[in-house]
Scaffold this active site. Structure first.
Site, PDB file in Angstrom:
ATOM      1  N   LYS A  93      -3.214  -1.198   7.284  1.00 54.87           N
ATOM      2  CA  LYS A  93      -1.926  -1.083   7.992  1.00 54.87           C
ATOM      3  C   LYS A  93      -0.905  -1.932   7.271  1.00 54.87           C
ATOM      4  O   LYS A  93      -1.127  -3.123   7.028  1.00 54.87           O
ATOM      5  CB  LYS A  93      -2.087  -1.575   9.446  1.00 54.87           C
ATOM      6  N   GLN A 114      -0.371  -9.283   4.421  1.00 58.51           N
ATOM      7  CA  GLN A 114      -0.544  -8.378   5.558  1.00 58.51           C
ATOM      8  C   GLN A 114      -1.940  -8.497   6.166  1.00 58.51           C
ATOM      9  O   GLN A 114      -2.109  -8.362   7.386  1.00 58.51           O
ATOM     10  CB  GLN A 114      -0.298  -6.940   5.105  1.00 58.51           C
ATOM     11  N   LYS A 117      -1.739 -11.557   8.419  1.00 62.70           N
ATOM     12  CA  LYS A 117      -0.766 -11.284   9.480  1.00 62.70           C
ATOM     13  C   LYS A 117      -1.373 -10.357  10.523  1.00 62.70           C
ATOM     14  O   LYS A 117      -1.286 -10.619  11.732  1.00 62.70           O
ATOM     15  CB  LYS A 117       0.492 -10.647   8.876  1.00 62.70           C
ATOM     16  N   LYS A 129      -0.358  -2.296   1.746  1.00 58.91           N
ATOM     17  CA  LYS A 129       1.082  -2.215   1.504  1.00 58.91           C
ATOM     18  C   LYS A 129       1.324  -1.165   0.440  1.00 58.91           C
ATOM     19  O   LYS A 129       0.447  -0.864  -0.379  1.00 58.91           O
ATOM     20  CB  LYS A 129       1.635  -3.567   1.042  1.00 58.91           C
ATOM     21  N   GLY A 168       7.418   1.537   7.763  1.00 62.33           N
ATOM     22  CA  GLY A 168       8.598   1.255   6.958  1.00 62.33           C
ATOM     23  C   GLY A 168       8.627  -0.184   6.470  1.00 62.33           C
ATOM     24  O   GLY A 168       7.836  -1.022   6.882  1.00 62.33           O
ATOM     25  N   ASP A 169       9.552  -0.461   5.581  1.00 66.75           N
ATOM     26  CA  ASP A 169       9.812  -1.807   5.067  1.00 66.75           C
ATOM     27  C   ASP A 169      11.214  -1.745   4.472  1.00 66.75           C
ATOM     28  O   ASP A 169      12.002  -0.863   4.843  1.00 66.75           O
ATOM     29  CB  ASP A 169       8.743  -2.204   4.027  1.00 66.75           C
ATOM     30  N   THR A 213      10.267  -6.675  14.769  1.00 65.94           N
ATOM     31  CA  THR A 213      10.085  -7.789  13.832  1.00 65.94           C
ATOM     32  C   THR A 213      11.079  -8.902  14.129  1.00 65.94           C
ATOM     33  O   THR A 213      10.709 -10.087  14.192  1.00 65.94           O
ATOM     34  CB  THR A 213      10.240  -7.315  12.381  1.00 65.94           C
ATOM     35  N   ASN A 244      17.382  -4.469   9.673  1.00 65.63           N
ATOM     36  CA  ASN A 244      16.737  -4.424  10.989  1.00 65.63           C
ATOM     37  C   ASN A 244      16.240  -5.782  11.457  1.00 65.63           C
ATOM     38  O   ASN A 244      16.461  -6.190  12.598  1.00 65.63           O
ATOM     39  CB  ASN A 244      15.546  -3.448  10.961  1.00 65.63           C
ATOM     40  N   SER A 381       3.766  -1.665  15.650  1.00 67.25           N
ATOM     41  CA  SER A 381       3.245  -0.477  14.977  1.00 67.25           C
ATOM     42  C   SER A 381       1.858  -0.140  15.501  1.00 67.25           C
ATOM     43  O   SER A 381       1.516   1.035  15.704  1.00 67.25           O
ATOM     44  CB  SER A 381       3.185  -0.707  13.462  1.00 67.25           C
TER      45      SER A 381
END
Length: 449
Positions: A93, A114, A117, A129, A168-169, A213, A244, A381
């Protein structure tokens, strides 16, 4: 130079040799290995050189060509990446980033972060990622659609709701996710809603995902300050970025009674002593896709726009770097400390340089690393995945309530772990150890794979 326990130095040497020319990944690995020295001393059963080395090595790295045709009918070529780093806790993820700076080292650093996290959220998700060196700035909607479709033509064979779930990123929002999801649906001839998150509400997206976030970062700051017997109310806050993460961090900070006086974009930053007019920022950035210089023109004499220099010279109590990696240097950290900052939380991934982080920790500034402070996005997410799996759609309030609980739990986990390992208040150490232990326990249970 970070201090690495002597037993872990051979592992670091191997990581550096095996991943030559990838400074961001080196930086992320050093930070985690520095924290693990205390684990090795206190719990020798975790000193398994092969285990730690496997955690630092991606399970799979995918690099591919992306040909597409621009509006001038010219063929363009970009490079795509997906690093599937660790699936011990669940399907990979992590987001997809479209930015000219993207390379395999950047994606590996992001994927490595990630892993921990996602572990901190307590949810069953592994870490990965992806992205491309494609620059969406200045491109038409049709060009972006064609690029996203070409990107997904290759990526679709490597993802799935039980395999790898991108989101997204930077450079990838609901528009880009929509184009990618549409092509995935066409290629696979099925509506697999859980394969991508950050989707539009009309086709399986989650309420509060866009805000998550930034909201989560503010929730983490609130918990840090509450632990010290104080609050956000009445505090001056500076936020870098205006995407964002920054926008919704500012929104929640304001809701908690803080006063945001500055934010930035890639061209410069604004200082508005009356407090940032968030509605105006949203109109310029989310609707008009303009620059913050437009904000200053419309606000008039009450606002200053600075094209050069560092936003971190603006005096504040709370600093939230929400733009990109290594944006906040040791000189910026010195300025923040001199101006009385009491808390720094990373809304972006690794936006503070190692020297800056070390200085904050030495000076006693409350410092929240990105893997803890900005975990709200991936947590929501995962909540979107839950809704997709149950064919359900939650209210904004229910989703945010779950987000608030998750961020509180992440804070408690980091705080209690730091206390347990003899470093009360050290959220860097707490986050790294808490995330590592969860991943390591799962990997040990699964055998040598």
């Amino acid at each position: 130079m970070l201090h690495i326990h002597e037993k872990l130095q051979p592992i670091l040497k191997t990581v550096l040799h095996r991943n030559a020319g990838e400074p961001e990944f080196h930086q992320a690995a050093r930070e985690v290995l520095e924290s693990l020295g205390r684990v090795v001393e206190r719990h020798p059963e975790y000193y398994d050189e092969a285990l730690i080395e496997r955690i630092c090595e991606p399970e799979r790295q995918i690099i591919f060509r992306i040909p597409w045709i621009d509006d001038a009918n010219q063929v363009q070529i970009n490079r795509g990446f997906r690093v599937q780093f660790n699936s011990a806790l669940g399907p990979y993820k992590g987001g997809i980033r479209f930015h000219p700076s993207v390379n395999v080292g950047i994606i590996k650093f992001l994927g490595f972060e990630q892993v921990f996290k996602n572990a901190l959220t307590g949810l069953p998700i592994g870490g990965g990622k992806g992205g491309s060196d494609f620059d969406p700035k200045g491109r038409s909607d049709r060009e972006i659609m064609r690029f996203c479709q070409s990107f997904m033509i290759e990526l679709h064979r490597h993802i799935g709701d039980k395999v790898d779930v991108p989101a997204g990123d930077i450079g990838v929002g609901a528009r880009e996710v929509g184009y990618m999801f549409g092509m995935y649906k066409r290629l696979n001839n099925r509506f697999e809603a859980g394969v991508l998150t950050g989707k539009g509400l009309t086709y399986g997206g989650s309420r509060a995902r866009r805000e998550a976030t930034g909201f989560g970062t503010a929730y983490f700051v609130r918990s840090m300050l509450h632990r010290q017997g104080t609050s956000i109310e009445g505090r001056r806050c500076v936020v870098s970025g205006s995407g964002n993460v920054a926008i919704y961090a500012m929104e929640k900070i304001q809701a908690f009674g803080g006063k945001v006086v500055a934010c930035s974009d890639s061209s410069g930053y604004i200082v508005d002593e009356n407090g940032i007019d968030l509605d105006l920022v949203k109109e310029i950035k989310e609707v008009q896709r303009g620059r913050l210089s437009d904000y200053a023109e419309r606000r008039g004499s009450d606002c200053r726009y600075i094209a050069d220099g560092s936003i971190w010279r603006v005096p504040c109590d709370i600093a939230l770097p929400c733009a990109t990696q290594n944006e906040l240097t040791i000189e910026d950290a010195k300025a923040l400390i001199a101006n009385g900052a009491i808390a720094v939380a990373e809304g972006a991934n690794m936006p503070c340089t190692p020297d800056a982080v070390a200085l904050f920790r030495e000076a006693g500034v409350l410092f929240a690393p990105g893997k803890a402070a900005n975990a709200g996005g991936v947590a929501t997410s995962a909540l979107e995945m839950q809704q997709n799996a149950s064919r359900d759609s939650w209210t904004f309030e229910k989703t945010e309530e779950r987000l608030a609980v998750i961020m509180h739990n992440i804070h408690e986990s980091c705080d209690q772990t730091a206390e347990e390992y003899g470093a009360p208040g050290d959220y860097v150490l707490g986050a790294n150890i808490a995330g590592f232990v969860r991943v390591a326990d799962a990997m040990r249970s699964l055998g040598i794979i």
